[in-house]
Structures are given as structure tokens and as C-alpha cells.
Design a protein around this motif. Sequence first.
Motif, short mmCIF file in Angstrom:
data_model
loop_
_atom_site.label_atom_id
_atom_site.label_comp_id
_atom_site.label_asym_id
_atom_site.label_seq_id
_atom_site.Cartn_x
_atom_site.Cartn_y
_atom_site.Cartn_z
N LEU A 71 44.54 0.89 3.86
CA LEU A 71 44.05 0.66 5.21
C LEU A 71 42.54 0.85 5.22
N ALA A 72 41.89 0.15 6.08
CA ALA A 72 40.44 0.25 6.18
C ALA A 72 40.04 1.62 6.71
N TYR A 73 39.06 2.21 6.09
CA TYR A 73 38.51 3.48 6.56
C TYR A 73 37.17 3.17 7.19
N GLN A 74 37.03 3.54 8.45
CA GLN A 74 35.82 3.18 9.17
C GLN A 74 34.81 4.30 9.27
N GLY A 75 35.06 5.37 8.55
CA GLY A 75 34.11 6.48 8.56
C GLY A 75 34.38 7.48 9.67
N THR A 76 33.62 8.54 9.64
CA THR A 76 33.78 9.63 10.61
C THR A 76 33.54 9.08 12.01
N PRO A 77 34.33 9.42 12.97
CA PRO A 77 35.30 10.50 13.05
C PRO A 77 36.73 10.08 12.69
N LYS A 111 40.05 9.38 10.54
CA LYS A 111 40.57 10.05 9.35
C LYS A 111 41.04 9.00 8.34
N PHE A 112 41.06 9.39 7.09
CA PHE A 112 41.48 8.49 6.02
C PHE A 112 43.00 8.45 5.99
N ASP A 113 43.58 7.26 6.21
CA ASP A 113 45.03 7.08 6.17
C ASP A 113 45.41 6.49 4.82
N LYS A 114 46.42 7.08 4.21
CA LYS A 114 46.88 6.59 2.91
C LYS A 114 48.31 6.08 3.06
N LEU A 115 48.59 4.92 2.49
CA LEU A 115 49.93 4.35 2.51
C LEU A 115 50.78 4.96 1.40
N LYS A 116 52.06 5.10 1.65
CA LYS A 116 52.97 5.62 0.63
C LYS A 116 53.31 4.55 -0.41
N SER A 117 53.15 3.29 -0.03
CA SER A 117 53.41 2.19 -0.96
C SER A 117 52.67 0.96 -0.47
N ASP A 118 52.69 -0.08 -1.29
CA ASP A 118 52.13 -1.36 -0.88
C ASP A 118 53.13 -2.06 0.04
#
Length: 173
Positions: free
Chosen positions: A37-43, A45-52
Motif C-alpha cells: 500500500l502507498a505510504y504517504q508519510g507522517t502522520p 502510519k505504514f500499513d503492511k499487507l499479509k499477502s499479495d
Amino acid sequence: MRAFLRTLDDTHKYPRGSPFSHVPIVHMARLFVVDRLAYQGTPAKFDKLKSDYLAFMCEFDGESVDPLVQAMVSNIPDEVGTIWGHCLSFPGTRRRDQLSAYFERCQLKTTLFLADQPEASVNEILTALLCRRRLGDFIKQIQANPPSPDVLRRDFREMWQSLQNQRPLPGDL
């Protein structure tokens, strides 16, 4: 998966541009892999996927996924097995009822239509495009060499009659 998806527009294997052009109710189909997922910077939070995830967007004739699944398995069973065979809990193509249920479970409802004529079928749109093309060619021809009114009337009727039995296939126009 990405490598296989890139082969779906190989005109040597799919002369009409895509295996989905062999599914007569499909207006448009798009497949892509979501691996982050795109991380747009602070504030944020970084979201991580469990799989593709495989995303499949499709405009088709029908009210539910059942006619789409039936048409895809009837017309492109190998591609369906190869594409969705990499997905978690894919039931295979032998039991279409199970495959339809699988697609329904994975479906996200949306009200955004990408088709410019959502009430028209694929066949109706292709026929209209063919008529438009043939009429344009006819007009160019008579402008370049204007015939007598009787010949014009005859030629127009012949052109119109020939269109009554022609049904273009997706990818032909």
C-alpha cells in the motif's frame, strides 16, 4: 503472476488483443497485483499487507457474477485456472457454482461504472460501432465520387442490408 498477466496482451497468442475478448459479455477487464500500500508519510502510519492480492476489475453484461463466471469458464478455462489458481481458496473451474460463490465472496460492491453505456450490451455496442464505421466509409465513398440518386439509394440499401446480419466480435473493430 505479473509475468503471466503481461502475456495476456500478446497478439500472437490472442489475435483480438486479450483472452477476455473471447468472453462475449465482457466490456472491459483489468487485472493487477497489489503487493503493498502507498505510504504517504507522517502522520499516516505504514500499513503492511499479509499477502499479495490480485485485483480484477470487470464491466460485463449481467446483474451478478454468475453469468461472468459461466462465460469465462466456457470460453477461457485455461486462463481462468492459471490466473485465479494462484489465489487463496480458489475452488477450480470444474464446479461453476463453487467458482461463482468464490467470486461473490471476493467481490467488492461499487456504484462506479466505467462503461459509458452501462445499459447497452457488448453486442449492441459492437454493432453500433460497426454501423458507424460502415456509414462513415459509405459517406467518404460517395463524397469522392457522387452517384446518381438511384444508385445512391440502391447502394445505401445494400450497405444497410449487409449490416443486418453482421455481428462483430470483441477485438475485431
